[in-house]
Design a protein around this motif. Structure first.
Motif: not given
Length: 399
Positions: A83-89, A151-170
């Motif tokens: 996941v960290l590798l994807i986050l880096g990309l 539900v959270l992704v639907t609510a947050l993806m418009t206000i947070l950068p995509l990198a935040t989602l990968f960071l949450a998974d990490f």
């Protein structure tokens, strides 16, 4: 035992919760970076094929581990690194499709170890009498996490950068790692029993063939799963077609997707409640009848609420089949071969999915959504009736 159970359930929830972020984020990332639907198709294909090819080797590798806890910890860290590798990309905006695909495959492969290890660990840590209820509890944790993360992704993806989602998974993998440290696995001092399954780790079909030779009652279950998987594979196609072509509101696609997840969650909870009184083969029979009835309801209803109820009913049928299958394998396959055989079995079941994914949309385009759902529901209900009337799903599965 209670401590181990709670750790497994909580870690399963967190693991799937974080993975749900990355799963959605990758689709969004590929769509926004490369601006063509074909890239999403290539991505899905590139994950599907390794999942089939590597199923048996992954299971075999799990079966070779004398102790499962250290191996589970290592694979969790490996998935975190992927996941960290994807986050880096994403952070460096490296818009290289082949590199992104390779990183996604690496992540998917590392995370694929989690399921078979937990399946095998369940057998090692708990008595056979609790398999059904524990599997239902794990299914509940998984679907609850997927629903909440969606539900959270639907609510947050418009206000947070995509990198935040990968960071949450990490971060979720790091939390899971800390939780898994608390598992108490007894060290087995006695030598392992000789394996009842032989063959190449790359030949998963060979293991499934040996399973059927030793336990023929499972053959009709697999054939039924292959057949019903064709119908169930293109759920996203059904939901989008109903939303846009029947109800003329694209937003209802999200409602149907959520309704399906709610149904799956309710089915898992109901399974756990009924597991003490309902036999495994009866759960499978119920699911075979419920699926075409639900399919008819959500496809033929003239009102949105009726379709949503049908989707919930459809989602609730799947745990009846899936949890029963998992429990049967845990009871029938020796622990030393469980990961290899079960992974091979599920890989074989998934082989029929491309038929539905590629073929059914063509049929819908040709005849329309509602004529298709009517024909499919009647056909599958007739098939289910024949299977049950001829007692192909037998009480031998309950042993």
């Amino acid at each position: 035992m209670v401590t181990n159970k709670n750790i497994i359930l909580v870690s399963q929830f967190i693991n799937d919760f974080g993975s749900g972020f990355s799963r959605v984020a990758l689709i969004i990332l590929i769509t926004t970076w490369f601006h063509a639907a074909i890239y999403v198709g290539i991505y899905s294909f590139c994950l599907f094929v390794p999942g089939i090819i590597l199923a048996a080797p992954i299971g075999h590798f799990v079966d070779q581990q004398a102790r499962l806890k250290p191996f589970l910890l290592k694979t969790s860290l490996a998935a975190a690194v992927a996941v960290l590798l994807i986050l880096g990309l994403v952070g460096l905006r490296v818009k290289n499709f082949p590199l992104l695909i390779v990183s996604a495959i690496l992540y998917d492969t590392c995370s694929s170890f989690y399921g078979p290890i937990i399946t095998k660990l369940t057998v090692r840590l708990f008595d056979a009498t609790v398999y059904s209820r524990l599997n239902a509890a794990i299914s509940t944790a998984m679907m609850s996490a997927n629903l909440l993360s969606g539900v959270l992704v639907t609510a947050l993806m418009t206000i947070l950068p995509l990198a935040t989602l990968f960071l949450a998974d990490f971060l979720s993998y790091l939390i899971v790692f800390c939780l898994l440290l608390g598992i108490h696995e007894n060290i087995v001092s006695t030598p392992a029993a000789p394996s009842q399954f032989t063959g190449s780790a790359w030949n998963g079909f060979g293991y499934v063939r040996q399973l059927f030779h030793q336990f023929p009652a499972l053959v009709p279950v697999l054939m039924t799963a292959l057949l019903f998987n064709i119908l169930l594979a293109p759920n996203d196609v059904y939901f989008t077609q109903l939303a846009t072509m029947v109800f003329h509101n694209a937003k209802t696609t999200g409602l149907m997707t959520s309704a399906f997840s709610v149904g799956f969650l309710l089915g898992s909870l109901l399974y756990r409640w009924l597991a003490k009184t309902v036999q495994l083969h009866t759960f499978i029979q119920l699911s075979l009848i419920e699926i075409p009835i639900a399919f008819f309801m959500f496809g033929e209803s003239r009102w949105l609420l009726g379709s949503l109820f049908g989707v919930i009913l459809l989602g609730s049928a799947l745990p009846f089949f899936n949890i029963s299958n998992k429990t049967i394998l845990q009871k029938q396959v020796p622990e030393e071969d469980l990961a290899t055989v079960s992974n091979s079995y599920y890989a074989l079941i998934n082989l029929s999915q491309p038929i539905g994914l590629l073929g059914i949309p063509l049929i819908i385009d040709a005849v329309g959504m509602r004529p298709f759902t009517l024909l499919a529901s009647i056909t599958y209900l007739a098939i289910a009736g024949v299977i049950i009337a001829t007692k192909k799903i037998s009480p031998a599965l309950d042993r």
